[in-house]
Scaffold this active site. Structure first.
Site, short mmCIF file in Angstrom:
data_model
loop_
_atom_site.label_atom_id
_atom_site.label_comp_id
_atom_site.label_asym_id
_atom_site.label_seq_id
_atom_site.Cartn_x
_atom_site.Cartn_y
_atom_site.Cartn_z
CG HIS A 198 -2.20 0.71 0.95
ND1 HIS A 198 -3.11 0.19 0.19
CD2 HIS A 198 -2.27 1.87 1.15
CE1 HIS A 198 -4.09 1.20 0.03
NE2 HIS A 198 -3.78 2.28 0.86
NE ARG A 305 -6.40 2.61 -2.28
CZ ARG A 305 -5.94 3.20 -3.55
NH1 ARG A 305 -5.96 4.41 -3.62
NH2 ARG A 305 -5.49 2.20 -4.43
NE ARG A 342 -10.98 0.19 0.07
CZ ARG A 342 -9.60 -0.19 -0.29
NH1 ARG A 342 -9.56 -0.90 -1.18
NH2 ARG A 342 -8.74 0.62 0.21
CD GLU A 445 -10.16 -6.48 -1.70
OE1 GLU A 445 -9.16 -5.71 -1.66
OE2 GLU A 445 -11.27 -6.53 -0.97
CG ASN A 468 -3.31 -3.83 -5.97
OD1 ASN A 468 -2.90 -3.83 -7.20
ND2 ASN A 468 -3.56 -2.69 -5.46
CG ASP A 469 -5.56 -7.40 -1.13
OD1 ASP A 469 -4.47 -7.53 -0.57
OD2 ASP A 469 -6.27 -6.58 -0.15
NE ARG A 479 -1.88 -6.18 -1.18
CZ ARG A 479 -2.07 -4.95 -1.22
NH1 ARG A 479 -1.65 -3.86 -1.95
NH2 ARG A 479 -3.13 -4.25 -0.54
CB CYS A 516 -10.33 -0.37 -8.29
SG CYS A 516 -10.59 -1.35 -6.74
#
Length: 588
Positions: A198, A305, A342, A445, A468-469, A479, A516
């Protein structure tokens, strides 16, 4: 002496400046700049904390009984001598006055200087005295932790006429990066981290070159060293020669010209060669980021976020009214364009300062990425969750708002959230508080979410794929861990199959689908995703022009059969390079 350090490139471009070292993870402190008008107040704050620490030790010494070991009194005396050392206090004050560091940062910066000096000593006894310095600084920091800083937030410092600055650290928390986002750095380097940690994601949103996972940079680079960050190659060049410096300055100028050329596309509609309209949305962390989204030509916010409203608060969660004002500001800032908020996604690499669930803290859980995070935490904290939902629904009265639920794996999580939203809407209705209907979606995710997606789609209005997840959980790769970063592979056949299945299932169900994650903002994946049928992307505002340029040259009718061949291939990356590379040559 010039030398190079190599790491993982996470944000493209070239940055050249002087190194500013942030304290290593030895001591975790807040880092921010103090305005010029508050510098002397911050020095006094540091000295006051030092004097309080002296008083503590003197009281402790008075309480030592006669039968206590002699070494105990001697240890206290050593710590008192260190605290009363005027050279030490003067050096800390110099960091504040010259660098505008807050008191905590100045103390930890001076600790880093002294620690290196002790490490270089040949005498074992003297080398071990580093621990005394660390303990003394820790005591002063403990005093400061109970005070209110002279600066309420990161100060905008005027560096006109001064050298550009680069941030160098063992690691930088996402919360610290949000503060630095409003600051003065032109690039950054960290010892740890991965391409989609992140911290790296927020760095890209700052649109500054960055290299992570260098392992030793913060120990090799000294304060004020001239440093080049090559965000394309993942290279860090320390004290470069004049020839190398001039070469990179030329590359900087070329990069700026390319950005200016792409910027001219910002208000051009994203339509493929065969007439397919594609929506390009922006990912944001703060309400103020809405302006950058508008300037980049985004047609909405695909991911707000909200967890960054909860960070850097010394343990206090934001109230409903505070959240409402933030969401309202973002909605109004987008000038009628949709904003997808979110719900708070904390845990893993985004811990809060204070969490009622101790499991969220890294030191209390073996694998925070799989612990009580995101929607799991929200449902375990119903009071907090209801406050956030009320704030979001109240903001919906000022524009088009969508609600996005992160890390969904179970249908029961969706049902529980829907029930909570129903109660919140009824509460607002009973109180006469304005709000509108809000579309509700889930983030895909977790591989399990793809498997049960036909069930989830019956209960939600849209889905957003967080690549990403999804990659992390599919491949069992942390990650944020540079040790396994080379195994993090967006081109893995399993990842691509899950992506295609999610997009295909949503389209067949007549539900909107967006990506996203970081793949959405990487032009290397644009043809692949649009060939899978994706028509909605969400990315950092700075990435929109490059992706739009790729879309304007895309032909979905020719891409779709090529993508099917890629999906069937044993080596999708090789197949993509061959098939899409040839397609691009023909297209141009």
């Amino acid at each position: 002496m010039s030398f190079q350090v190599f790491g993982i490139p996470v944000s493209r471009g070239v940055a050249i400046g002087r190194a500013v070292l942030v304290a290593s993870s030895r001591i975790d402190v807040a880092h921010y700049f103090v305005p010029q008008a508050q510098v002397e107040q911050e020095v006094r704050r540091m000295l006051h904390a030092r004097d309080a620490a002296v008083s503590q030790l003197e009281s402790l010494k008075d309480d030592i009984t006669d039968d206590a070991p002699h070494e105990l009194g001697a240890l206290v005396d050593v710590h008192l001598l260190l605290l009363k050392d005027e050279d030490f206090s003067a050096a800390v004050a110099q960091w504040i006055r010259e660098r505008h560091y807050n008191a905590e940062w100045a103390l930890s910066a001076q600790l880093e200087v002294l620690a290196r000096q002790f490490d270089e000593m040949e005498d074992d006894y003297l080398r071990e005295r580093k621990a005394d310095v660390e303990q003394v600084v820790g005591r002063v920091l403990s005093v400061l932790a109970g005070e209110v800083s002279a600066a309420d937030a990161v100060a905008q410092r005027d560096f006109a006429g001064e050298d550009p600055l680069l941030l160098v650290a063992a690691d930088i928390s996402p919360a610290d990066l949000i503060q630095f986002k409003r600051s003065v750095f032109c690039g950054f380097i960290t010892d740890i981290g991965g391409k989609t940690s992140h911290t790296a994601i927020v760095a890209r949103s700052m649109d500054i070159p960055a290299v992570v996972g260098t392992r030793e940079a913060s120990r090799l680079i000294l304060q004020d060293d001239w440093v080049i960050v090559d965000g394309d190659a993942g290279a860090v060049i320390v004290n470069p020669s004049p020839i190398v410096l001039e070469e990179y300055r030329f590359r900087q100028r070329q990069s700026e010209l390319e950005r200016a050329r792409l910027a001219r596309l910002r208000f051009t509609p994203a339509v493929t060669l065969d007439g397919q309209k594609v929506e390009l949305h922006a990912n944001i962390e703060q309400p103020s980021d809405a302006a950058a989204a508008i300037d980049a030509g985004a047609v909405g916010v695909g991911l707000f976020r909200s967890e960054f409203l909860f960070m850097n608060r010394q343990g206090d969660l934001p109230s409903e009214d505070e959240q409402f004002e933030a969401y309202k500001a973002a909605v109004e800032g987008m000038k009628g364009l949709p904003v997808t908020i979110r719900t708070v996604d904390v845990g893993a690499d985004k811990p809060l300062d204070r969490l009622s669930a101790a499991e969220l803290r890294h030191e209390h859980v073996l694998n925070p990425a799989m612990g009580l995070r995101a929607i799991r935490w929200c449902l375990s904290e119903p009071t907090m969750f209801r406050q956030q939902l009320r704030a979001i629904y109240r903001a919906s009265a000022f524009g088009k708002v969508k609600l996005l639920i992160p890390m969904v794996a179970h249908l029961n999580e969706v049902r529980a959230t829907l029930e909570m939203t129903r109660r919140v809407k009824q509460q607002l209705l009973d109180a006469g508080i304005g709000h509108t209907d809000v579309q509700i979606g889930v983030m895909v995710e977790i591989p399990a979410a793809v498997v049960v997606l036909p069930l989830l789609l019956k209960h939600v209005d849209f889905i957003s794929i967080g690549t990403n997840d999804l990659i992390q959980y599919t491949l069992a790769i942390d990650r944020a861990d540079e040790a396994v970063a080379h195994l993090y592979d967006p081109w893995h056949p399993a990842v691509l199959q899950l992506l295609f299945q999610s997009i295909d299932l949503a389209r067949r169900a007549g539900k909107d689908v967006s990506v996203c994650g970081e793949m959405a903002g990487d032009p290397a994946f644009t043809d692949l995703l649009v060939g899978m049928g994706l028509r909605s992307f969400s990315m950092h505002p700075t990435q929109i022009p490059a992706v739009k340029q790729r879309l304007l040259r895309a032909d979905t009718q020719r891409l779709e059969p090529l993508v099917q061949e890629i999906l069937k291939s044993e080596d999708p990356k090789e197949a993509a390079d061959r098939l899409l590379g040839g397609y691009m040559q023909i297209a141009h």
